[in-house]
Design an enzyme around this catalytic site. Structure first.
Site, PDB file in Angstrom:
ATOM      1  N   GLU A 167       0.705  -1.335   0.019  1.00  0.00           N
ATOM      2  CA  GLU A 167      -0.067   0.038   0.100  1.00  0.00           C
ATOM      3  C   GLU A 167       0.977   1.354  -0.064  1.00  0.00           C
ATOM      4  O   GLU A 167       0.535   2.209   0.544  1.00  0.00           O
ATOM      5  CB  GLU A 167      -0.800   0.022   0.964  1.00  0.00           C
ATOM      6  N   GLY A 168       2.061   1.424  -0.770  1.00  0.00           N
ATOM      7  CA  GLY A 168       2.903   2.224  -0.927  1.00  0.00           C
ATOM      8  C   GLY A 168       3.842   2.294   0.242  1.00  0.00           C
ATOM      9  O   GLY A 168       3.829   2.122   1.288  1.00  0.00           O
TER      10      GLY A 168
END
Length: 603
Positions: A447-448
């Site tokens: 998620e990043g």
């Protein structure tokens, strides 16, 4: 005695004494809830965690999913677990009553997911991946798409996923190559491409998997502007969208090419998918063309807070395992009592072991406070009105990269400290802390990555609306300082936080002055994220310490030790962690450009 994996007392301290979550029922959307209903949710989550998820913690790690005849096989009990989450209404609990949901605040929902993750992270991800995918559909999909997919997703019969990453496009989503070509039926497209690292992208614990997938419509704008969002089921209804009541499923040309074998988090499969290798998979356009990245960021932002919470969950389970071991393991004697023949003492009596326990406790309970505060902001932003909702949305947007990254990065260190406390035993599979250490490592990545969130914080979030989010956050911190200075015992902490805020403001102003050269401006964005994160957690600890100081004079029983523990841990964080901002500030204001000046061929 079984090892506890979280503290119900500490969780309720955050919810009711610090955040005062029961005030959410003053918002009409949450009016049906009160503290009693919140406690029922938390108790139910604890019961599921204890009886269903925790017993599978070790076996799911050691008997990881396998690809057999084109299908990923997961632990056989996962089907019953996912069904239980569906039957009990967990998957759609935050959604409206009209949709069969409970309109449960995110604050309480995320508290429940914290419990599930601490019990068994791998098993906890399946239902809430589905919840996130369903939320995208209900937010942006047509009524026909919502009717087609979400009922069976809510029930746990169908899995939901987020399908973004490709072999040559990870964080750089503008470079995806998965294509979409319209068919003769409006809203339907032939999807072709491949996706990798898709969590729960294929498994045998549900009857179908619905991928919320990014792809580019042929002939659309280049780069990120040409990305659209599609619902691409692994199996599609034979009569397709015209008859959502149909129960007949047929293959949709979504094949599983492989399953990744990971260092941790092994119980949940991560799939490599080949999409449309034959005639092309049917995908249903969600929302408007070329708006896919904007839509997907809704799920990604929700997931980022969830990633931070998962990191805290795993770290908390490791903390309590190491705490129990430290209380039970006799080793050595106090420094001033070296007489041989005298009894050994539990290792918790040694200052360095207490340091490692305090480190875990300070990071994890500080991070939990931040994540629940972000959840509260999300509830106010969603269900509130006017300026209060606007301010909550700004604060949530600013804090999301910190709430994702600080617990994720520090969780790697806290679980390492748990292993260290157990010594050689911690390095063996006889104790669960080695598993927690491995499982923690994924969170700074998915998620990043941490680097991406550093760029997001410094490059975008700090300057949004003329820096209003930062101004609001500093206002909240100053409010906490004012409340703390009522107590002489907390004045030193309040003064230290005030100095740290000034330091952060000065560093931010200095960096913004370099913005004309983005290479220089953003070179140390990750360190800025770390700096900002430490100050933010210090704010959370001052709030917790203020509540504890107020409650201590009238506390009874176990609460006396609980509040003393809060006050001492706040002191630890300020003495051992907040001081790190001094050296970070020095680095961030230095004109030494070593990472830019270093050449690739000099390594």
């Amino acid at each position: 005695m079984p090892t506890p994996f979280y503290s119900p007392r500490d969780l309720r301290f955050h919810l009711y004494e610090v955040i005062k979550a029961e005030n959410l029922n003053q918002l009409p959307h949450f009016a049906d809830h009160d503290r009693e209903s919140f406690d029922m949710v938390l108790d139910a989550a604890g019961q599921i965690g204890e009886t269903l998820l925790r017993p599978l913690l070790t076996v799911m790690d050691r008997e990881e999913p396998q690809l057999v005849d084109g299908k990923i096989r997961v632990h056989p009990q996962m089907r019953a677990i996912i069904k239980r989450f569906g039957d009990d209404g967990w998957i759609n609990a935050p959604f409206t009553h009209d949709e069969g949901g409970q309109q449960l605040p995110a604050t309480i929902m995320n508290a429940a997911t914290f419990i599930f993750g601490a019990a068994n992270y791998s098993s906890s991800v399946f239902p809430f991946l589905t919840s996130g995918a369903a939320n995208l559909l209900r937010s942006f999909g047509s009524p026909e798409l919502v009717a087609m997919f979400t009922p069976k997703m809510y029930s746990g019969e169908w899995q939901g996923t987020m399908a973004l990453t490709e072999p040559d496009a990870g964080s750089s989503l503008s470079d995806i190559t998965t294509s979409a070509e319209p068919t003769d039926t409006e809203g339907e497209y032939r999807i072709r491409g491949q996706k990798i690292y898709i969590s729960a992208g294929d498994h045998d614990a549900t009857d179908n998997v619905v991928h919320l997938m990014l792809a580019k419509i042929k002939g659309g704008p280049p780069g990120a502007k040409g990305i659209s969002l599609f619902a691409v089921p692994q199996k599609r209804l034979k009569s397709e969208i015209r008859d959502p009541q149909s129960e007949i499923l047929v293959d949709n040309d979504v094949q599983t090419a492989g399953v990744y074998h990971k260092m941790g988090y092994k119980g949940a499969p991560i799939a490599h998918l080949m999409v449309g290798s034959g005639e092309g998979a049917i995908g249903y356009l969600v929302g408007e063309p070329h708006q896919g990245l904007r839509y997907m960021f809704q799920m990604m932002n929700e997931a980022r807070v969830g990633v931070g919470m998962n990191a805290v969950s795993i770290g908390t389970a490791a903390y309590y395992a190491s705490l129990q071991y430290a209380r039970e393991r006799p080793q050595g004697r106090p420094m001033d009592q070296k007489t041989m023949g005298s009894p050994q003492v539990p290792i918790i009596c040694h200052a360095d072991v207490r340091r490692m326990l305090l480190f875990q406790k300070s990071v994890l309970e500080g991070s939990l406070g931040l994540l629940l505060q972000c959840s509260y902001y999300a509830d106010v932003a969603h269900a509130g009105e006017g300026e209060a909702a606007q301010h909550a949305a700004l604060l949530l947007d600013l804090l999301t990269p910190i709430a994702k990254s600080y617990p994720s990065e520090m969780g790697c260190l806290t679980t390492s400290a748990a292993v260290q406390i157990l010594g050689g035993a911690g390095y063996t599979t006889d104790f669960p802390v080695e598993q927690f250490y491995r499982e923690a490592r994924i969170h700074p990545i998915h998620e990043g990555t941490t680097g991406i969130h550093g760029l997001d914080l410094l490059g975008r979030k700090v300057t949004q609306q003329g820096g209003k989010g930062v101004q609001l956050l500093i206002g909240e911190m100053q409010k906490a300082i004012a409340e703390a200075t009522v107590y002489p015992e907390l004045t030193p902490l309040a003064n230290q936080l005030s100095e740290a805020i000034s330091r952060l403001t000065h560093v931010t102003t200095h960096l913004l002055g370099l913005a004309a050269d983005p290479n220089v401006f953003l070179a140390d964005a990750t360190l800025y994220l770390e700096f900002f994160g430490i100050v933010t957690i210090a704010w959370q600890w001052l709030r917790q310490a203020t509540v504890a100081q107020l409650a201590l004079p009238t506390a009874q029983g176990d609460d006396v030790a609980f509040y003393h523990g809060k006050l001492m841990t706040a002191r630890y964080f300020y003495e051992y962690e907040l001081v790190k901002t001094l050296t970070l500030a020095h680095r961030l204001q230095s004109d030494n450009r070593v990472t830019l000046d270093m050449q690739g061929d000099w390594f």
